[in-house]
Enzyme design. Structure first.
Site, mmCIF file in Angstrom:
data_model
loop_
_atom_site.group_PDB
_atom_site.id
_atom_site.type_symbol
_atom_site.label_atom_id
_atom_site.label_comp_id
_atom_site.label_asym_id
_atom_site.label_seq_id
_atom_site.Cartn_x
_atom_site.Cartn_y
_atom_site.Cartn_z
ATOM 1 N N HIS A 1 0.800 -1.234 0.000
ATOM 2 C CA HIS A 1 0.000 0.000 0.000
ATOM 3 C C HIS A 1 0.827 1.276 0.000
ATOM 4 O O HIS A 1 0.271 2.370 -0.083
ATOM 5 C CB HIS A 1 -0.975 0.028 1.185
HETATM 6 C C1 UD1 Z 1 -1.763 5.628 5.868
HETATM 7 C C2 UD1 Z 1 -0.448 6.128 6.458
HETATM 8 C C3 UD1 Z 1 0.544 4.981 6.589
HETATM 9 C C4 UD1 Z 1 -0.081 3.772 7.279
HETATM 10 C C5 UD1 Z 1 -1.366 3.392 6.551
HETATM 11 C C6 UD1 Z 1 -2.058 2.207 7.195
HETATM 12 C C7 UD1 Z 1 0.062 8.466 5.923
HETATM 13 C C8 UD1 Z 1 0.909 9.378 5.126
HETATM 14 N N1 UD1 Z 1 0.157 7.161 5.639
HETATM 15 O O1 UD1 Z 1 -1.540 5.271 4.524
HETATM 16 O O2 UD1 Z 1 1.670 5.434 7.334
HETATM 17 O O3 UD1 Z 1 0.822 2.685 7.237
HETATM 18 O O4 UD1 Z 1 -2.242 4.508 6.576
HETATM 19 O O5 UD1 Z 1 -3.077 1.688 6.358
HETATM 20 O O6 UD1 Z 1 -0.670 8.913 6.767
HETATM 21 N N2 UD1 Z 1 -8.878 5.045 1.434
HETATM 22 C C9 UD1 Z 1 -10.108 4.432 1.318
HETATM 23 N N3 UD1 Z 1 -10.784 4.133 2.470
HETATM 24 C C10 UD1 Z 1 -10.292 4.416 3.690
HETATM 25 C C11 UD1 Z 1 -9.055 5.053 3.794
HETATM 26 C C12 UD1 Z 1 -8.341 5.349 2.649
HETATM 27 O O7 UD1 Z 1 -10.595 4.169 0.227
HETATM 28 O O8 UD1 Z 1 -10.957 4.112 4.699
HETATM 29 C C13 UD1 Z 1 -8.108 5.372 0.222
HETATM 30 C C14 UD1 Z 1 -8.002 6.863 0.056
HETATM 31 O O9 UD1 Z 1 -9.009 7.359 -0.724
HETATM 32 C C15 UD1 Z 1 -6.642 7.034 -0.578
HETATM 33 C C16 UD1 Z 1 -5.882 5.807 -0.144
HETATM 34 O O10 UD1 Z 1 -6.806 4.884 0.377
HETATM 35 O O11 UD1 Z 1 -6.728 7.040 -1.975
HETATM 36 C C17 UD1 Z 1 -4.810 6.110 0.840
HETATM 37 O O12 UD1 Z 1 -5.319 6.611 2.068
HETATM 38 P P1 UD1 Z 1 -4.406 7.569 2.950
HETATM 39 O O13 UD1 Z 1 -5.165 8.077 4.086
HETATM 40 O O14 UD1 Z 1 -3.733 8.558 2.061
HETATM 41 O O15 UD1 Z 1 -3.211 6.716 3.520
HETATM 42 P P2 UD1 Z 1 -2.753 5.203 3.517
HETATM 43 O O16 UD1 Z 1 -2.172 4.843 2.200
HETATM 44 O O17 UD1 Z 1 -3.818 4.328 4.061
#
Ligand code: UD1
Length: 356
Positions: A208
């Site tokens: 991820h």
């Molecule tokens: C975040 C943390 C990372 C941690 C990870 C655990 C940061 C910079 N990164 O990364 O350190 O290891 O969480 O999972 O804070 N999304 C969904 N549904 C959700 C949440 C996110 O669809 O409930 C999608 C978002 O739209 C986005 C992507 O997932 O496109 C990434 O979400 P984001 O909050 O940017 O961070 P993670 O990659 O989850």
């Protein structure tokens, strides 16, 4: 006398897990805790399921920030948290975990409101500033008044940046959480519930990190590498990865699954023959559960896991995945143990004494 009041800010799934032992220890020490959820993770399978499964205290407030660019997400958390903290009953400390945008946003808000910051899982460094998490770690550590380090390496990393005051080696709260829940996972969620694979006969993979998901050729190479392994590969897919997979079809041996709950992940991890991951937490859980790991990144903030080949960091090309999958490993050198009591009881004790 009024008891100490801690405002804990969580937002992403690893933070919910880390909070399980710490919230219990704070309660046992008579410290009042209010939980704020930033809403960084909002899907049930990335958020609510952890509260239900681990019996966590429900958040007092959900800032419902959702997804966006780093600046947008961080700034939105900051604005909403500042509003909340200014209107809510005063708190003595703001406690944050790890390295997410929720962590750094909460630390910035608290520091500017002159509320001391407690950072649990302080001092970690990958020394790769292209990772958003590395920036978050550095900034949060430099804003924190109490820094609870999982390892001696983390204490030394802080000392190298001039941070010694308030830094404590307390052990790893993720190790403690894992020990709290492994038996429950074994009893409640046997492997057959998830797969027809037999114990020790499949690999488990998660991907991820933006460096892997946001580079299409690299992501395709990871699937190609996993596809060439001589065993089934179970792959719980993070929404970020799912969204970036356009045009990539998982190979026949790679079984894509929805994101797993914590207990389900513990079950899948403990029975895997090898783990392939770019997650920080899963590298450690693999190590502690005695499963060799290949880290799909060139470096790790958990160098202790590399001892005797238990974890190998690679630039995740198909060829590197194939060769790392065949590497041997030797005896383990344990890490993350609490030097006294448990990590969470040390944190609660030190905070209680400091604020008495
Ligand atoms: C975040 C943390 C990372 C941690 C990870 C655990 C940061 C910079 N990164 O990364 O350190 O290891 O969480 O999972 O804070 N999304 C969904 N549904 C959700 C949440 C996110 O669809 O409930 C999608 C978002 O739209 C986005 C992507 O997932 O496109 C990434 O979400 P984001 O909050 O940017 O961070 P993670 O990659 O989850």
């Amino acid at each position: 006398m009024e008891s100490t009041h801690v405002c804990t800010v969580v937002g992403a799934r690893p933070q919910f897990i880390k909070s399980a032992p710490v919230s219990r220890a704070l309660e046992s020490a008579g410290i009042r805790e209010t939980v704020v959820h930033t809403g960084q993770h909002f899907d049930r399978e990335l958020s609510q399921i952890f509260f239900d499964e681990l019996g966590l205290r429900e958040p007092r407030v959900d800032l419902s920030v959702g997804s966006g660019t780093h600046a947008w997400q961080t700034a939105s958390i900051m604005m909403r948290l500042e509003d909340y903290l200014q209107g809510a009953p005063p708190c003595d400390l703001v406690l944050v975990y790890g390295d997410t945008n929720s962590t750094v946003a909460a630390a910035l808000v608290a520091a500017k409101l002159h509320i001391p910051v407690v950072h649990v899982e302080a001092g970690l460094r990958s020394f790769n500033r292209d990772m958003p998490e590395e920036i978050n770690r550095i900034v949060t550590d430099h804003l924190s008044r109490w820094l609870f380090c999982p390892t001696e390496t983390a204490v030394q990393n802080l000392a190298q940046e001039g941070i010694t005051r308030g830094a404590y080696l307390c052990g790893d709260v993720m190790l403690e959480a894992m020990r709290m829940f492994t038996e429950k996972a074994r009893a409640d969620l046997p492997l057959e519930l998830f797969t027809s694979c037999r114990p020790g006969e499949y690999a488990l993979a998660t991907v991820h990190r933006p460096a892997n998901t946001d580079n299409h050729a690299r992501l395709a190479g990871i699937f190609e590498g996993l596809g060439a392994l001589d065993c089934p590969v179970l792959m719980p897919l993070h929404p970020r990865t799912r969204d970036r997979m356009g045009g990539i079809s998982p190979p026949a041996n790679v079984m894509v699954l929805p994101p797993m709950s914590y207990l389900a992940m513990l079950t899948l991890t403990q029975h895997a023959k090898r783990i392939f991951t770019d997650s920080g937490g899963l590298q450690k859980e693999a190590f502690w559960l005695g499963v060799p790991c290949v880290t799909l990144r060139p470096e790790t903030e958990w160098p202790e896991t590399l001892s005797n080949g238990w974890n190998r960091c690679i630039n995740p090309t198909p060829a590197a995945i194939a060769s790392a999958a065949a590497e041997p490993y030797g005896p383990q050198l344990p890490f993350g143990e609490a030097p006294a009591g448990t990590a969470s009881s040390e944190i609660a004790r030190i905070l209680s004494e400091a604020l008495a």
